[in-house]
Design a protein around this motif. Structure first.
Motif, mmCIF file in Angstrom:
data_model
loop_
_atom_site.group_PDB
_atom_site.id
_atom_site.type_symbol
_atom_site.label_atom_id
_atom_site.label_comp_id
_atom_site.label_asym_id
_atom_site.label_seq_id
_atom_site.Cartn_x
_atom_site.Cartn_y
_atom_site.Cartn_z
ATOM 1 N N GLY A 253 0.806 -1.208 0.000
ATOM 2 C CA GLY A 253 0.000 0.000 0.000
ATOM 3 C C GLY A 253 0.848 1.270 0.000
ATOM 4 N N GLY A 254 0.267 2.345 -0.500
ATOM 5 C CA GLY A 254 0.986 3.605 -0.611
ATOM 6 C C GLY A 254 1.343 4.230 0.724
ATOM 7 N N ASP A 255 0.467 4.068 1.733
ATOM 8 C CA ASP A 255 0.730 4.680 3.035
ATOM 9 C C ASP A 255 1.966 4.078 3.697
ATOM 10 O OD1 ASP A 255 -1.472 6.288 2.727
ATOM 11 O OD2 ASP A 255 -2.821 4.938 3.800
ATOM 12 N N ILE A 293 9.047 10.975 12.305
ATOM 13 C CA ILE A 293 7.829 10.788 13.092
ATOM 14 C C ILE A 293 6.633 11.378 12.356
ATOM 15 C CG2 ILE A 293 6.637 11.447 15.221
ATOM 16 C CD1 ILE A 293 9.320 11.301 16.646
ATOM 17 N N GLY A 294 6.837 12.548 11.763
ATOM 18 C CA GLY A 294 5.753 13.183 11.009
ATOM 19 C C GLY A 294 5.305 12.339 9.832
ATOM 20 N N VAL A 295 6.266 11.714 9.134
ATOM 21 C CA VAL A 295 5.924 10.855 8.007
ATOM 22 C C VAL A 295 5.130 9.639 8.467
ATOM 23 C CG1 VAL A 295 6.875 9.378 6.202
ATOM 24 C CG2 VAL A 295 7.915 11.604 6.661
ATOM 25 N N ALA A 296 5.505 9.077 9.622
ATOM 26 C CA ALA A 296 4.853 7.859 10.115
ATOM 27 C C ALA A 296 3.549 8.136 10.852
ATOM 28 C CB ALA A 296 5.807 7.102 11.041
ATOM 29 N N LEU A 297 3.309 9.372 11.226
ATOM 30 C CA LEU A 297 2.163 9.711 12.069
ATOM 31 C C LEU A 297 0.814 9.253 11.511
ATOM 32 C CD1 LEU A 297 1.496 11.088 14.745
ATOM 33 C CD2 LEU A 297 1.262 13.255 13.517
ATOM 34 N N SER A 303 -3.363 2.684 12.427
ATOM 35 C CA SER A 303 -3.160 1.394 13.094
ATOM 36 C C SER A 303 -3.809 1.396 14.471
ATOM 37 C CB SER A 303 -1.663 1.099 13.220
ATOM 38 O OG SER A 303 -1.062 1.018 11.960
ATOM 39 N N ARG A 304 -3.716 2.523 15.171
ATOM 40 C CA ARG A 304 -4.314 2.619 16.501
ATOM 41 C C ARG A 304 -5.834 2.543 16.425
ATOM 42 N NH1 ARG A 304 -3.562 7.671 20.794
ATOM 43 N NH2 ARG A 304 -4.888 6.797 22.450
ATOM 44 N N ILE A 305 -6.416 3.225 15.455
ATOM 45 C CA ILE A 305 -7.870 3.189 15.276
ATOM 46 C C ILE A 305 -8.317 1.777 14.928
ATOM 47 C CG2 ILE A 305 -9.780 4.001 13.861
ATOM 48 C CD1 ILE A 305 -8.792 6.044 15.857
ATOM 49 N N ARG A 309 -10.911 -0.620 17.141
ATOM 50 C CA ARG A 309 -12.152 -1.201 16.596
ATOM 51 C C ARG A 309 -12.169 -2.710 16.772
ATOM 52 N NH1 ARG A 309 -12.700 2.193 10.886
ATOM 53 N NH2 ARG A 309 -13.254 4.223 11.843
ATOM 54 N N THR A 310 -10.987 -3.328 16.630
ATOM 55 C CA THR A 310 -10.909 -4.783 16.784
ATOM 56 C C THR A 310 -11.208 -5.190 18.219
ATOM 57 O OG1 THR A 310 -9.234 -4.898 15.026
ATOM 58 C CG2 THR A 310 -9.431 -6.790 16.504
ATOM 59 N N ILE A 311 -10.704 -4.425 19.185
ATOM 60 C CA ILE A 311 -10.894 -4.733 20.601
ATOM 61 C C ILE A 311 -12.365 -4.603 20.978
ATOM 62 C CG2 ILE A 311 -10.395 -3.987 22.941
ATOM 63 C CD1 ILE A 311 -7.616 -3.203 21.989
#
Length: 313
Positions: A253-255, A293-297, A303-305, A309-311
């Motif tokens: 994926g692009g992200d 960090i800005g690029v990965a943010l 991933s956190r969201i 949702r999975t939990i």
């Protein structure tokens, strides 16, 4: 995992280029000679890969029971080939402007300016779609911009200690690279990676020959130390990254590719410090970390969201 490694290796290959270019300038070679030798070797290597891929395809067609058949090599029409060659043009423009900026500013600063394509791409896409960036994107851009100011050394020496010509050229290379990212992903995406990469390099090489006629091929200069620089630049710049990105990006994926692609920044800064002996302070390294960090943010937030949702589900 192999697709993640492919994109990471491609990004790290890009990070080596600025150091090689500065070394070539130190031997007295010109911009046209440096970029020309790079694209010539990249052109040859890319089409050799096409021939090898065709050979593998024919070989696999004779073995119908093969467990893992080679991907089919689909024919590309002339219209698609022209489109791919046009998509490869911004890479030449980016290389010319970026390499020229290395004459005026340190390689460690030039790569930081090139990385401004992150927020420039957002502005271009927002203009095309006529939509404002969301809050997460704006926060990301602020983090990247703040990290850039620190990494460029403006807090320590101020803007007066930097050649304005290098700053302008570095930012223009970021604009050109943004256009490449925008157009390259949409140009015949279903084509075989080897064929796609070869036609894009071909288009770039043709444009370069029009701008800088390859006189080094006829005056014997290419068979000097320029050949070594050309092979290194062609392998790590015009051959390896496009092929590895074409293989890995569709699967991760692009992200995620954008995050792994950020590996180019620390590699370039590290190479300039070790090989070129450019001074990179601790504060500047801190700025580089902030940019990463800005690029990965955005991806970290997604991933956190997703985990939340999975939990709860």
């Amino acid at each position: 995992m192999k697709y993640y490694v492919a994109v990471l290796a491609g990004a790290m290959s890009y990070g080596i280029l600025s150091t090689i270019v500065v070394l070539a300038y130190g031997q007295g070679y010109t911009l046209g000679e440096v970029v020309g030798s790079q694209l010539l070797t990249g052109f040859i290597l890319s089409w050799l890969l096409v021939l090898f891929t065709k050979f593998q395809q024919r070989r696999s067609s004779r073995q119908p029971r093969q467990a893992a058949p080679v991907q089919n090599f689909q024919r590309i029409t002339w219209k698609q080939a022209i489109l791919l060659m046009a998509a490869g043009t911004p890479t030449v423009v980016t290389g010319l402007i970026y390499y020229e900026s290395l004459r005026y500013i340190p390689a460690s600063l030039a790569i930081i300016l090139l990385f401004q394509f992150i927020w420039i791409s957002v502005l271009i896409q927002s203009f095309i779609s006529r939509k404002r960036p969301d809050k997460l994107t704006l926060i990301t851009l602020l983090v990247v911009f703040g990290g850039t100011i620190i990494a460029a050394g403006f807090l320590e020496q101020g803007p007066s200690g930097v050649d304005i010509r290098g700053i302008v050229l570095g930012l223009l290379s970021a604009v050109s690279y943004s256009l490449f990212v925008l157009f390259s992903g949409k140009a015949v995406p279903n084509a075989h990676p080897a064929y796609r990469s070869a036609w894009m390099v071909t288009g770039g090489f043709i444009v370069l020959c029009l701008l800088f006629p390859p006189t080094f091929l006829f005056n014997g200069l290419f068979w000097s130390q320029l050949l070594v620089f050309g092979l290194l630049l062609g392998f790590f710049g015009a051959f390896i990254p496009p092929v590895l990105f074409a293989v890995g990006v569709p699967h991760i994926g692009g992200d995620m590719a954008g995050i792994l692609g950020a590996a180019e920044l620390p590699v370039a800064v590290l190479m300039s410090a070790i090989v070129l002996h450019e001074h990179v302070s601790g504060l500047q390294w801190f700025g580089v970390i902030i940019v990463l960090i800005g690029v990965a943010l955005p991806e970290l937030y997604k991933s956190r969201i997703s985990r939340s949702r999975t939990i709860y589900n």
